[in-house]
Design a protein around this motif. Structure first.
Motif, PDB file in Angstrom:
ATOM      1  N   ALA A  26      11.272   5.764  -6.257  1.00 33.64           N
ATOM      2  CA  ALA A  26       9.947   5.153  -6.325  1.00 33.64           C
ATOM      3  C   ALA A  26       9.448   4.801  -4.930  1.00 33.64           C
ATOM      4  CB  ALA A  26      10.001   3.894  -7.178  1.00 33.64           C
ATOM      5  N   GLY A  27      10.374   4.780  -3.964  1.00 38.62           N
ATOM      6  CA  GLY A  27      10.062   4.477  -2.583  1.00 38.62           C
ATOM      7  C   GLY A  27      11.307   4.656  -1.751  1.00 38.62           C
ATOM      8  N   VAL A  28      11.206   4.423  -0.453  1.00 35.56           N
ATOM      9  CA  VAL A  28      12.356   4.591   0.438  1.00 35.56           C
ATOM     10  C   VAL A  28      12.516   3.366   1.312  1.00 35.56           C
ATOM     11  CG1 VAL A  28      12.109   7.110   0.511  1.00 35.56           C
ATOM     12  CG2 VAL A  28      11.016   5.707   2.275  1.00 35.56           C
ATOM     13  N   GLN A  29      13.760   3.127   1.713  1.00 31.10           N
ATOM     14  CA  GLN A  29      14.068   2.085   2.697  1.00 31.10           C
ATOM     15  C   GLN A  29      14.646   2.769   3.919  1.00 31.10           C
ATOM     16  OE1 GLN A  29      15.714  -2.004   1.828  1.00 31.10           O
ATOM     17  NE2 GLN A  29      17.556  -1.108   2.704  1.00 31.10           N
ATOM     18  N   VAL A  30      14.012   2.531   5.066  1.00 32.82           N
ATOM     19  CA  VAL A  30      14.381   3.208   6.318  1.00 32.82           C
ATOM     20  C   VAL A  30      14.754   2.168   7.359  1.00 32.82           C
ATOM     21  CG1 VAL A  30      13.562   4.737   8.161  1.00 32.82           C
ATOM     22  CG2 VAL A  30      12.856   5.151   5.793  1.00 32.82           C
ATOM     23  N   GLY A  31      15.870   2.356   8.028  1.00 29.84           N
ATOM     24  CA  GLY A  31      16.292   1.415   9.056  1.00 29.84           C
ATOM     25  C   GLY A  31      16.438   2.040  10.426  1.00 29.84           C
ATOM     26  N   THR A  32      17.376   2.985  10.556  1.00 30.33           N
ATOM     27  CA  THR A  32      17.737   3.546  11.864  1.00 30.33           C
ATOM     28  C   THR A  32      16.531   4.054  12.641  1.00 30.33           C
ATOM     29  OG1 THR A  32      19.927   4.134  11.018  1.00 30.33           O
ATOM     30  CG2 THR A  32      19.192   5.252  13.023  1.00 30.33           C
ATOM     31  N   ASP A  56       0.816  -1.219   0.000  1.00 33.15           N
ATOM     32  CA  ASP A  56       0.000   0.000   0.000  1.00 33.15           C
ATOM     33  C   ASP A  56       0.846   1.264   0.000  1.00 33.15           C
ATOM     34  OD1 ASP A  56      -2.274  -1.597   0.103  1.00 33.15           O
ATOM     35  OD2 ASP A  56      -2.430  -1.473   2.298  1.00 33.15           O
ATOM     36  N   LEU A  57       1.971   1.210   0.696  1.00 29.01           N
ATOM     37  CA  LEU A  57       2.800   2.401   0.892  1.00 29.01           C
ATOM     38  C   LEU A  57       4.223   2.136   0.404  1.00 29.01           C
ATOM     39  CD1 LEU A  57       1.620   3.097   4.560  1.00 29.01           C
ATOM     40  CD2 LEU A  57       0.783   4.236   2.479  1.00 29.01           C
ATOM     41  N   PRO A  58       4.878   3.136  -0.199  1.00 27.49           N
ATOM     42  CA  PRO A  58       6.236   2.931  -0.727  1.00 27.49           C
ATOM     43  C   PRO A  58       7.313   3.028   0.353  1.00 27.49           C
ATOM     44  CG  PRO A  58       5.552   5.164  -1.183  1.00 27.49           C
ATOM     45  CD  PRO A  58       4.381   4.498  -0.491  1.00 27.49           C
ATOM     46  N   ILE A  59       7.051   2.368   1.468  1.00 29.62           N
ATOM     47  CA  ILE A  59       7.950   2.396   2.631  1.00 29.62           C
ATOM     48  C   ILE A  59       8.452   0.978   2.900  1.00 29.62           C
ATOM     49  CG2 ILE A  59       8.227   3.021   5.055  1.00 29.62           C
ATOM     50  CD1 ILE A  59       7.469   5.404   3.255  1.00 29.62           C
ATOM     51  N   ILE A  60       9.769   0.805   2.841  1.00 27.37           N
ATOM     52  CA  ILE A  60      10.386  -0.486   3.135  1.00 27.37           C
ATOM     53  C   ILE A  60      11.191  -0.356   4.424  1.00 27.37           C
ATOM     54  CG2 ILE A  60      12.041  -2.225   2.340  1.00 27.37           C
ATOM     55  CD1 ILE A  60      11.369  -1.396  -0.520  1.00 27.37           C
ATOM     56  N   PRO A  97      12.574   0.445 -10.973  1.00 27.79           N
ATOM     57  CA  PRO A  97      12.339   1.381  -9.867  1.00 27.79           C
ATOM     58  C   PRO A  97      13.554   1.482  -8.945  1.00 27.79           C
ATOM     59  CG  PRO A  97      10.455  -0.072 -10.157  1.00 27.79           C
ATOM     60  CD  PRO A  97      11.545  -0.616 -11.030  1.00 27.79           C
ATOM     61  N   VAL A  98      13.757   2.677  -8.408  1.00 29.31           N
ATOM     62  CA  VAL A  98      14.888   2.933  -7.511  1.00 29.31           C
ATOM     63  C   VAL A  98      14.344   3.281  -6.124  1.00 29.31           C
ATOM     64  CG1 VAL A  98      16.922   4.351  -7.056  1.00 29.31           C
ATOM     65  CG2 VAL A  98      16.334   3.708  -9.412  1.00 29.31           C
ATOM     66  N   ILE A  99      14.879   2.611  -5.128  1.00 28.57           N
ATOM     67  CA  ILE A  99      14.480   2.811  -3.727  1.00 28.57           C
ATOM     68  C   ILE A  99      15.611   3.548  -3.026  1.00 28.57           C
ATOM     69  CG2 ILE A  99      13.912   1.625  -1.561  1.00 28.57           C
ATOM     70  CD1 ILE A  99      13.126  -0.797  -3.593  1.00 28.57           C
ATOM     71  N   ALA A 100      15.316   4.671  -2.409  1.00 32.05           N
ATOM     72  CA  ALA A 100      16.338   5.468  -1.732  1.00 32.05           C
ATOM     73  C   ALA A 100      16.572   4.962  -0.320  1.00 32.05           C
ATOM     74  CB  ALA A 100      15.923   6.934  -1.687  1.00 32.05           C
ATOM     75  N   ALA A 101      17.844   4.869   0.079  1.00 29.23           N
ATOM     76  CA  ALA A 101      18.189   4.418   1.430  1.00 29.23           C
ATOM     77  C   ALA A 101      19.369   5.221   1.943  1.00 29.23           C
ATOM     78  CB  ALA A 101      18.529   2.933   1.419  1.00 29.23           C
ATOM     79  N   GLY A 102      19.317   5.570   3.222  1.00 29.28           N
ATOM     80  CA  GLY A 102      20.433   6.279   3.852  1.00 29.28           C
ATOM     81  C   GLY A 102      20.073   7.687   4.263  1.00 29.28           C
TER      82      GLY A 102
END
Length: 349
Positions: free
Chosen positions: A231-237, A10-14, A209-214
């Motif tokens: 196209a979406g983001v990857q969030v960890g911290t 549903d959301l472009p959040i990884i 698609p490109v997922i931004a991280a960092g």
């Protein structure tokens, strides 16, 4: 095709897979909130992996991601191992540890046919890799049940390589990201650049698609990434203080302290550059040491120091993985954090 359509989310959040500080609980919470939760498998044996996958399947019907390292195991180098133990010698003496009693071991195992066998039982919808890709036959095996394949690129060249070798989306990992660098075409740290310098270049260079991280920790960061072509983001911290994370009390305390404002890339804990909060061993040996054995062999010698120090409430030998931007670390539920991050994506529509 949008990232949501590609991954059926549903959301472009990884949620970034974070080995050692999370398990299935965090992944499930993110999935049920509409994002893509991730299970890090780099430090899991076959039975532990099967147990965690079963837990995910029992608690969510949403798509989820499983993540693996795909490094090549190095040949042990006795001379380098001896030099590494000599560098740690004063610390062994301080804590009363006999270095001769420490076994040499790999610490982290790359993706294998045995792991693929377990995955075939569960058929996860998304499989992601760090340090490039495993052998082509293993990638094809994963794709056979319909899984989408993601992998991290830290340079434009790596992104092009990944696209040419069949990934469905590229994770553009900026140098701000916590944990291990996904670099695999070069070991030169000077090739590593920031997220918002890397992202638009990668978005222009590949068609997937490109997922931004960092360094992305809040809705404004998400909006900025999307504006630059993500196209979406990857969030960890930002997830490390969520109750669903398995972050230790010592690590949580460090994240809430002034120390969290200073991070560095270090190879001391595993042999590969990874970003964490600067601590005692990083200050005393320097964050990068040529004595450290190749990844993942450096782990063995430093592990007993970590265990002893932690038993005394100290974090001087603990890898306190964190990105450069810890401002988003909050003690809120993972679901709430996902919703807050998603507001940034909605603002760009």
């Amino acid at each position: 095709m949008s990232l949501q359509q590609l991954l059926a989310i549903d959301l472009p959040i990884i949620q970034a897979p974070m080995a050692g500080v999370q398990g299935s609980a965090l992944a499930v919470a993110v999935c049920n909130a509409g994002g893509l939760g991730s299970l890090p498998c780099a430090m899991l044996g076959v039975e532990a992996m099967r147990k965690e996958l079963a837990a995910i399947k029992a608690q969510t019907s949403r798509p989820y991601n499983v993540n693996f390292f795909c490094h090549r195991l190095p040949e042990p180098d006795a001379g380098r191992e001896a030099a590494w133990r000599a560098a740690l010698g004063p610390h062994f003496g301080e804590y009363g540890i006999d270095p001769g009693s420490i076994p040499v071991g790999p610490g982290r195992i790359p993706f294998s046919s045995e792991a693929a066998e377990v995955l075939e039982e569960f058929k996860p919808p998304v499989v992601s890799f760090h340090f490039g890709l495993p052998p082509a036959e293993l990638v094809e095996r994963v794709k056979r049940w319909g899984a989408k394949v993601l992998s991290s690129a830290t340079t434009v060249e790596e992104a092009r390589w990944l696209e040419a070798h069949g990934v469905d989306a590229v994770i553009a990992q900026g140098v701000e990201a916590g944990g291990h660098r996904g670099m695999f075409l070069s070991e030169d740290i000077s090739t590593q650049v920031g997220s918002f310098a890397l992202l638009p270049q990668v978005a222009r260079a590949v068609k997937v698609p490109v997922i931004a991280a960092g360094g992305i920790a809040d809705a404004k960061g998400v909006a900025a990434a999307m504006a630059l072509g993500a196209a979406g983001v990857q969030v960890g911290t930002a997830f490390l203080l969520c109750p669903e994370a398995a972050t230790t009390p010592l690590h949580r305390a460090a994240l809430k302290s002034e120390a969290a404002h200073v991070t560095a890339l270090t190879n001391l804990f595993t042999g590969r550059p990874a970003r964490g909060i600067v601590n005692r061993v990083m200050r005393e040996l320097g964050p990068i040491s040529t004595a450290a054995p190749a990844f993942p062999l450096a782990t063995s010698a430093i592990a007993p120091l970590r265990a002893k120090a932690e038993s005394l409430g100290q974090t001087g030998f603990t890898p306190l993985w964190a990105g450069q931007n810890t401002s988003g670390c909050k003690e809120v539920s993972a679901a709430l954090l996902v919703q807050e991050l998603a507001q940034g994506a909605q603002a760009t529509r």
